[in-house]
Scaffold this active site. Structure first.
Site, PDB file in Angstrom:
ATOM      1  N   GLY A  84     -97.632 -66.457 -63.323  1.00  0.00           N
ATOM      2  CA  GLY A  84     -97.799 -66.715 -64.540  1.00  0.00           C
ATOM      3  C   GLY A  84     -98.987 -67.998 -64.770  1.00  0.00           C
ATOM      4  O   GLY A  84     -99.274 -68.326 -65.857  1.00  0.00           O
ATOM      5  N   ASP A 112     -97.140 -57.348 -64.302  1.00  0.00           N
ATOM      6  CA  ASP A 112     -96.701 -57.357 -62.753  1.00  0.00           C
ATOM      7  C   ASP A 112     -95.615 -56.470 -62.422  1.00  0.00           C
ATOM      8  O   ASP A 112     -94.978 -56.307 -63.313  1.00  0.00           O
ATOM      9  CB  ASP A 112     -96.353 -58.953 -62.518  1.00  0.00           C
ATOM     10  CG  ASP A 112     -96.584 -59.127 -60.837  1.00  0.00           C
ATOM     11  OD1 ASP A 112     -96.145 -58.725 -60.029  1.00  0.00           O
ATOM     12  OD2 ASP A 112     -97.496 -59.969 -60.677  1.00  0.00           O
ATOM     13  N   LYS A 194    -109.852 -60.958 -57.494  1.00  0.00           N
ATOM     14  CA  LYS A 194    -109.717 -61.504 -56.203  1.00  0.00           C
ATOM     15  C   LYS A 194    -110.115 -60.330 -54.941  1.00  0.00           C
ATOM     16  O   LYS A 194    -109.316 -59.287 -55.388  1.00  0.00           O
ATOM     17  CB  LYS A 194    -108.538 -62.212 -55.876  1.00  0.00           C
ATOM     18  CG  LYS A 194    -108.188 -62.843 -54.544  1.00  0.00           C
ATOM     19  CD  LYS A 194    -107.270 -63.796 -54.426  1.00  0.00           C
ATOM     20  CE  LYS A 194    -105.594 -63.091 -54.482  1.00  0.00           C
ATOM     21  NZ  LYS A 194    -104.570 -64.278 -54.247  1.00  0.00           N
TER      22      LYS A 194
END
Length: 240
Positions: A84, A112, A194
């Site tokens: 988080g 998630d 990413k």
């Protein structure tokens, strides 16, 4: 901020030379290397000092300090949000907890497949897979106007130890984030994802370039130098 982190690092390093704060007995060589690296990492110390859930918060802070993506009143989707830390940064910057009464109140939704501990100012979809249509439907219900201004992804697969396999799996995850962007990102919106450098990075960049006007690679200082970790920053989303 970076000077504060460096000063903290110098002080804590001096302390760690005098004593060993963690007991290493019985730990594998790999575990010992990880612990030593954590003890000497200024971003780990800064995360504790500033109450961020992990050091990765500083990656997003640096990117956003430079490119100003997270603005008060913006709607943000944080993919792979656990534990988080990126959602924490987003909550602060878009004012989704309403702490600044003079600024517009934004929205942060964290997703998630793992459980995410509650976070004031964020709506959390724990145990949700971003590839599932049910997750897309939940997002559209929660997002103001069913659209996000920014999509974030610091997701990564569990490492197998096989670099090319891990690279391929992460690129696949990034492509699933782009599929999500196609459904919920507002025209003109931005995305950060990413990836690990490798043979398929060019394919991912090509897909991003077909969707966004501006795509660049960034590596914040909080990303370790030895890591293959990089981030694509994509701005000005265009509906195809």
């Amino acid at each position: 901020m970076w000077k504060r982190i460096q000063r903290s690092f110098i002080h804590m390093s001096a302390v760690s030379l005098k004593k060993t704060p963690l007991h290493m007995k019985g730990k594998s060589a790999a575990d010992q290397r990880w612990l030593v690296r954590q003890l000497s990492d200024p971003f780990v110390k800064a995360a504790h000092a500033q109450n961020y859930r992990c050091r990765s918060a500083f990656k997003l802070i640096e990117i956003d300090d430079k490119y100003r993506l997270l603005k008060p009143g913006s709607s943000v989707v944080d993919c792979g949000a656990a534990p988080g830390a990126w959602s924490q940064v987003a909550v602060q910057r878009v004012n989704s907890a309403g702490e600044s009464v003079d600024l517009p109140k934004g929205s942060v939704i964290g997703i998630d497949i793992l459980r995410i501990s509650p976070l004031d100012g964020a709506q959390l979809l724990s145990n949700h897979d971003i590839t599932e249509p049910s997750t897309h439907m939940a997002l559209e219900r929660l997002l103001p106007g069913a659209r996000a201004d920014v999509i974030l992804s610091d997701m990564a697969p569990n490492a197998s130890g096989l670099r090319e396999l891990d690279h391929e799996r992460l690129v696949t995850m990034c492509l699933s984030v782009l599929d999500l962007a196609d459904k919920v990102l507002r025209p003109g919106g931005s995305l950060i994802c990413k990836y690990w450098d490798g043979a398929l990075a060019h394919k991912l960049q090509q897909r991003l370039s077909s969707m966004f006007q501006d795509v660049k690679t960034v590596k914040p200082r909080a990303s370790r130098k030895e890591s293959a970790e990089l981030f694509f920053l994509a701005r000005m989303f265009r509906i195809r």
